[in-house]
Design a protein around this motif. Structure first.
Motif, PDB file in Angstrom:
ATOM      1  N   TYR A 193     -71.266  26.642  63.886  1.00 13.92           N
ATOM      2  CA  TYR A 193     -71.646  26.823  62.479  1.00 13.92           C
ATOM      3  C   TYR A 193     -73.020  27.480  62.327  1.00 13.92           C
ATOM      4  CZ  TYR A 193     -67.544  24.243  60.923  1.00 13.92           C
ATOM      5  OH  TYR A 193     -66.250  23.858  60.662  1.00 13.92           O
ATOM      6  N   PRO A 216     -75.257  19.863  59.160  1.00  8.72           N
ATOM      7  CA  PRO A 216     -74.325  19.388  58.131  1.00  8.72           C
ATOM      8  C   PRO A 216     -75.084  18.852  56.925  1.00  8.72           C
ATOM      9  CG  PRO A 216     -74.395  17.870  59.995  1.00  8.72           C
ATOM     10  CD  PRO A 216     -75.153  19.083  60.409  1.00  8.72           C
ATOM     11  N   ARG A 265     -69.900  19.568  55.038  1.00  8.55           N
ATOM     12  CA  ARG A 265     -69.710  18.365  55.864  1.00  8.55           C
ATOM     13  C   ARG A 265     -68.843  18.686  57.075  1.00  8.55           C
ATOM     14  NH1 ARG A 265     -68.580  13.827  51.098  1.00  8.55           N
ATOM     15  NH2 ARG A 265     -69.948  14.759  49.543  1.00  8.55           N
ATOM     16  N   TRP A 266     -69.269  19.668  57.841  1.00 11.39           N
ATOM     17  CA  TRP A 266     -68.442  20.063  58.984  1.00 11.39           C
ATOM     18  C   TRP A 266     -68.365  18.961  60.042  1.00 11.39           C
ATOM     19  CZ3 TRP A 266     -71.101  19.860  63.437  1.00 11.39           C
ATOM     20  CH2 TRP A 266     -72.471  20.178  63.460  1.00 11.39           C
ATOM     21  N   CYS A 267     -69.352  18.093  60.082  1.00 13.91           N
ATOM     22  CA  CYS A 267     -69.322  17.002  61.054  1.00 13.91           C
ATOM     23  C   CYS A 267     -68.143  16.072  60.777  1.00 13.91           C
ATOM     24  CB  CYS A 267     -70.631  16.222  61.037  1.00 13.91           C
ATOM     25  SG  CYS A 267     -71.124  15.666  59.385  1.00 13.91           S
TER      26      CYS A 267
END
Length: 265
Positions: free
Chosen positions: A76, A81, A86-88
């Protein structure tokens, strides 16, 4: 032959999912319990999971992504994040869970209380059906605390200074919680600072909006003093409540943003 429907319950290391396990571990003996392990959790979280296993006599499946946080941070572009990205949650929580379930017909038990107005994580996969036992039975926060006390599990240790489970660098932490992370786990605070500062192309990202962790830490005494005054005011209003619940109320007043619902039940 049709495979039997699976029953799953995700434990976050927080009070609500734990109370749900207490409520259902005898009612649903085939329940599969899981914990999505980002490997960025507090030691207190792992200790609490061990306490749950010992008290309830259950097995917990620890689910991990094939690639960890640092890998996805690179994917990313070094962007930490945030509530907007909220890619986590997607890569470290939701994907490992959906891989664990596969295409099996599954009932997912979710610990949203009757006094809350949220739904939690709802999969878009048609084979996963969410159910809400607390809502169905009208159970509220006081009932959850009673379940935990009667079970002998109680609350996790971090509830003395933090009201939500999740990674040690979770961007949903309030400023007081960041200060307390520094007080209780200075090594983890230092790692969170390193994530802020470690950008090969010179870009600046912060865990909290508008300031770096070091800038926040420079205001430590003021943040603690403001928090103590807020606690005193709230205790005067709610002198019959446990300290952990007073803390939760005060922190919610500081920031009422809904946390990552796949992480914080």
């Amino acid at each position: 032959m049709t495979k039997p429907t699976r029953h799953i319950l995700g434990l976050s290391g927080g009070k609500d999912s734990t109370a749900l396990a207490v409520l259902l571990h005898r009612e649903v003996p085939q329940m599969e319990y899981f914990f999505c392990d980002t490997h960025r959790e507090l030691d207190e979280t792992y200790e609490y999971l061990e306490r749950i296993k010992a008290r309830l006599g259950i097995t917990i499946h620890y689910l991990s992504a094939e690639r960890g946080f640092d890998h996805w941070l690179d994917v990313y572009g070094g962007v930490l994040p945030s509530p907007q990205m909220r890619w986590c949650t997607k890569q470290l929580k939701i994907k490992p869970l959906e891989d664990f379930i596969g295409e099996d017909n599954t009932i997912s038990y979710i610990g949203i209380r009757a006094d809350e107005h949220r739904d939690g994580y709802i999969s878009t996969k048609p084979n996963i059906k969410p159910v809400y036992p607390f809502k169905e039975r009208g159970l509220v926060k006081a009932d959850i605390l009673r379940l935990l006390e009667e079970s002998g599990i109680g609350l996790p240790k971090y509830y003395a200074w933090r009201s939500r489970s999740g990674c040690y660098f979770c961007f949903f932490q309030r400023k007081y919680e960041w200060v307390m992370l520094y007080e209780h786990h200075p090594d983890l605070f230092a790692k969170a600072v390193e994530y802020e500062q470690r950008h090969k192309d010179g870009r600046t990202y912060t865990w909290t909006q508008g300031e770096t962790l070091l800038e926040l830490l420079a205001r430590k005494e003021q943040i603690i003093a403001d928090h103590q005054r807020a606690m005193a005011r709230q205790q005067a209003k709610q002198d019959n409540l446990p300290l952990a619940e007073v803390l939760s109320t005060v922190l919610d007043q500081e920031d009422d943003t809904l946390p990552c619902l796949a992480c914080h039940l």
